[in-house]
Design a protein around this motif. Structure first.
Motif, short mmCIF file in Angstrom:
data_model
loop_
_atom_site.label_atom_id
_atom_site.label_comp_id
_atom_site.label_asym_id
_atom_site.label_seq_id
_atom_site.Cartn_x
_atom_site.Cartn_y
_atom_site.Cartn_z
N HIS A 60 -39.59 -41.03 -27.58
CA HIS A 60 -39.87 -41.50 -26.21
C HIS A 60 -40.65 -42.81 -26.34
N ASN A 62 -42.44 -43.78 -23.46
CA ASN A 62 -43.36 -43.72 -22.32
C ASN A 62 -44.57 -42.83 -22.63
N PHE A 86 -35.21 -40.78 -25.49
CA PHE A 86 -35.37 -40.14 -24.19
C PHE A 86 -36.01 -41.14 -23.22
N GLN A 87 -36.96 -40.71 -22.40
CA GLN A 87 -37.50 -41.58 -21.36
C GLN A 87 -38.33 -42.72 -21.95
N GLY A 88 -38.45 -43.77 -21.14
CA GLY A 88 -39.22 -44.95 -21.51
C GLY A 88 -38.72 -46.13 -20.70
N GLY A 89 -38.76 -47.31 -21.29
CA GLY A 89 -38.28 -48.51 -20.63
C GLY A 89 -37.44 -49.33 -21.58
N HIS A 93 -38.01 -49.54 -25.46
CA HIS A 93 -36.97 -48.98 -26.32
C HIS A 93 -36.51 -50.01 -27.35
N ARG A 121 -31.62 -41.66 -18.59
CA ARG A 121 -32.94 -41.61 -19.20
C ARG A 121 -33.85 -42.75 -18.72
N LEU A 122 -33.26 -43.87 -18.31
CA LEU A 122 -34.02 -45.05 -17.91
C LEU A 122 -33.68 -45.40 -16.47
N GLY A 123 -33.88 -44.42 -15.59
CA GLY A 123 -33.37 -44.51 -14.23
C GLY A 123 -34.01 -45.57 -13.35
N ASP A 124 -35.23 -45.99 -13.68
CA ASP A 124 -35.91 -46.94 -12.80
C ASP A 124 -35.61 -48.40 -13.14
N ARG A 480 -34.48 -34.59 -7.66
CA ARG A 480 -34.07 -35.47 -8.76
C ARG A 480 -32.62 -35.25 -9.16
#
Length: 572
Positions: A60, A62, A86-89, A93, A121-124, A480
């Motif tokens: 990750h 984040n 997985f998640q982060g930016g 990444h 995984r990087l939805g925003d 979500r």
């Protein structure tokens, strides 16, 4: 001088021939063929490093720099073969990918679950394409192929080279807690067609795909993250249904398959044995009977579905014995590598088995061009991952998915000058759907009703509606992910029933299964299904009501007796 020029030209020619062969050869043939680079790298690896190539670690970006650095230490110390992000930016990444590649002796396989693109995984900060159930409604597979290519371009731009997608499970259980909207639907031919288009788009852009979840996770009511599901179907049923998409895509050259953690007695009668640990399922069925020659991945090895009955690293050893090439997210990869080394010494696993699988993994890295790795360039990364053509395609996919279940005549009769109430239920603010319609209707008023609206709130809206000639109702699921049962209170459900008995047009921006939980809605004169609460699907629904788009989608699942699989009015 002439001799030097000759040798330079000869080397260039040989390199060009090698590169051409590498690009022309299909993946499965390529990784099962000898290559000088593979042999050269293999000779430099110790036994521990060979086994390390079979493991992928979680990452990750984040969770702070200390966490990122700790993953780098694991990669460096254990010389693992890959990373699952997985998640982060995107920028974090990219920096982590560059760092991880720099400490790896052999360039890394870098994966992400991107069933609907990086946005999973990087939805925003990246594009989220439609869920696979939404795509299942589309009648033009070429759009899904184009999506596959765009997703692969995003992966490559970020330095990733494996997408753990598509999901080829057939979702014929509305209560499935883990697959559901992630599936292309309940029809095996439709699932196979859509999966093939998505897979081919990604592989044509030269990334690896991983079909999941073998031998089929679509008809379960247990989430294998939490427990071990049991699939109590006959072998003939599995052959006719669950295995159909896998068999079809294997013939199309699928590069990877992920094996699920499920107990399937008709395939292996061993009690409590997950399919991922079963030699009869992996070596016997997948590699033997179905003739799969690509890379076999386990589902995550830290899931309760696999470790509940096989603790202390035994699951990792058994996964290798079963026939898996790559183990994803071991609870403790250092321990697992040592245990597999011991299993080789104890003759539970042959050295030839380890060597052959490691060479196939190295060949996959060569096919991906990792013999000449390049760092991820952070400049203009956000722009490159949010291309205009990708956003346009995203809207095209939404437009092609929108499905009219009933009431074409009521939509055609819409009068944009009459007093119109536009109601969004399940939202807390004015929605993109309402904003898109407001510019077309000259005399409209927006209403917003929360999923837990009180009887007093509903009563006020009901009184107001008496003043309107036309009513348009949008049903939203703001959670979500879209669930089979929508989270509306009993009061709101009763109000929806009342609206259905008026001349109301309904638009559902939620899981299509949710319609079955809204008794009486089938009585309404018109229903559009948008499958999910994305801006693109809301805009597509509004375009149909603005008469700028003809609905052409078809239900990929059966909702109930009123709305079976394949239902969808194609507007002329």
């Amino acid at each position: 001088m002439t001799k030097q020029i000759f040798f330079i030209l000869l080397n260039l020619l040989l390199y060009a021939v090698h590169a051409l062969a590498q690009s022309k050869s299909d993946f499965n043939t390529f990784i099962n063929t000898a290559h000088p680079w593979v042999d050269a790298v293999f000779k430099t690896l110790s036994q521990q490093e060979k086994i390390g190539q079979m493991f992928m670690v979680r990452a990750h970006t984040n969770l702070g720099q200390r966490y990122i650095d700790s993953v780098a230490r694991v990669i460096r110390d254990e010389q693992l073969g890959g990373v699952v992000f997985f998640q982060g930016g995107p920028l974090r990444h990219a920096a982590a990918i560059n760092k991880y590649q720099s400490v790896a002796k052999v360039p890394l396989l870098l994966a992400l679950d991107g069933e609907w693109g990086l946005g999973m995984r990087l939805g925003d900060s990246t594009i989220a394409y439609p869920y696979q159930m939404t795509l299942g409604a589309i009648q033009q597979e070429d759009l899904i192929y184009k999506m596959g290519r765009e997703v692969a371009k995003d992966f490559k731009r970020l330095g990733l080279n494996i997408n753990f997608a598509p999901v080829v499970d057939i979702n014929n259980n509305p209560l499935n807690p883990v697959i559901n909207f992630r599936s292309f639907g309940e029809n095996k031919e439709n699932v196979a067609r859509k999966s093939t288009a998505y897979m081919r788009g990604m592989m044509d852009e030269r990334i690896l795909v991983t079909l999941k979840h073998f031998p089929g996770h679509g008809d379960t009511d247990v989430d294998s993250h939490r427990d071990l599901p049991q699939l109590n179907f006959s072998r003939s049923r599995l052959d006719a249904l669950e295995l159909y998409p896998f068999r079809s895509l294997i013939k199309e050259g699928a590069s990877g398959i992920m094996v699920a953690h499920m107990n399937v007695p008709s395939l292996d009668k061993t009690p409590r044995l997950p399919s991922s640990l079963s030699p009869q399922v992996v070596n016997g069925l997948l590699k033997g009977e179905l003739g799969f020659k690509g890379l076999v991945f386990t589902d995550a090895m830290d899931m309760n579905g696999v470790i509940k009955y096989f603790r202390g690293g035994e699951a990792d050893v058994r996964a290798v014995i079963a026939g898996n090439d790559i183990l994803e997210l071991s609870q403790n990869s250092k321990r697992a590598i040592q245990m597999i080394m011991k299993a080789v010494k104890d003759k539970r696993i042959s050295q030839a088995t380890i060597d052959a699988r490691v060479k196939r993994i190295l060949a996959a890295k060569l096919w991906l061009g990792l013999d000449q790795p390049r760092p991820v360039e952070p400049v203009r990364l956000y722009r490159d991952l949010n291309r205009r053509e990708s956003r346009n395609l995203n809207q095209q996919l939404a437009d092609a998915a929108i499905t009219l279940l009933k009431g074409d005549s009521l939509i055609n009769a819409l009068d944009y000058n009459r007093r119109t109430a536009i109601i969004s239920i399940g939202s807390s603010e004015i929605t993109p759907f309402q904003n898109s319609l407001n510019s077309r209707f000259d005399n409209a008023l927006n209403f917003v009703i929360s999923p837990n609206a009180t009887p007093n709130d509903i009563a006020k809206v009901s009184v107001e509606l008496l003043r309107y000639n036309q009513v348009i109702v949008a049903l939203h699921d703001n959670r979500r992910t879209p669930q089979s049962k929508i989270n509306y209170s009993g009061t709101v459900r009763l109000f929806i029933n009342e609206l259905a008995n008026m001349n109301s047009i309904f638009c559902l921006f939620a899981n299509p299964y949710a319609i079955a939980g809204l008794p009486g809605i089938e009585a309404c004169k018109s229903i559009l299904v948008g499958y999910q609460n994305s801006d693109e699907l809301q805009i597509a629904g509004a375009k149909v009501l603005r008469k700028e788009l003809k609905a052409s989608g078809k239900l990929p699942v059966t909702i109930n007796a009123f709305f079976p699989y394949g239902r969808g009015i194609k507007q002329p």
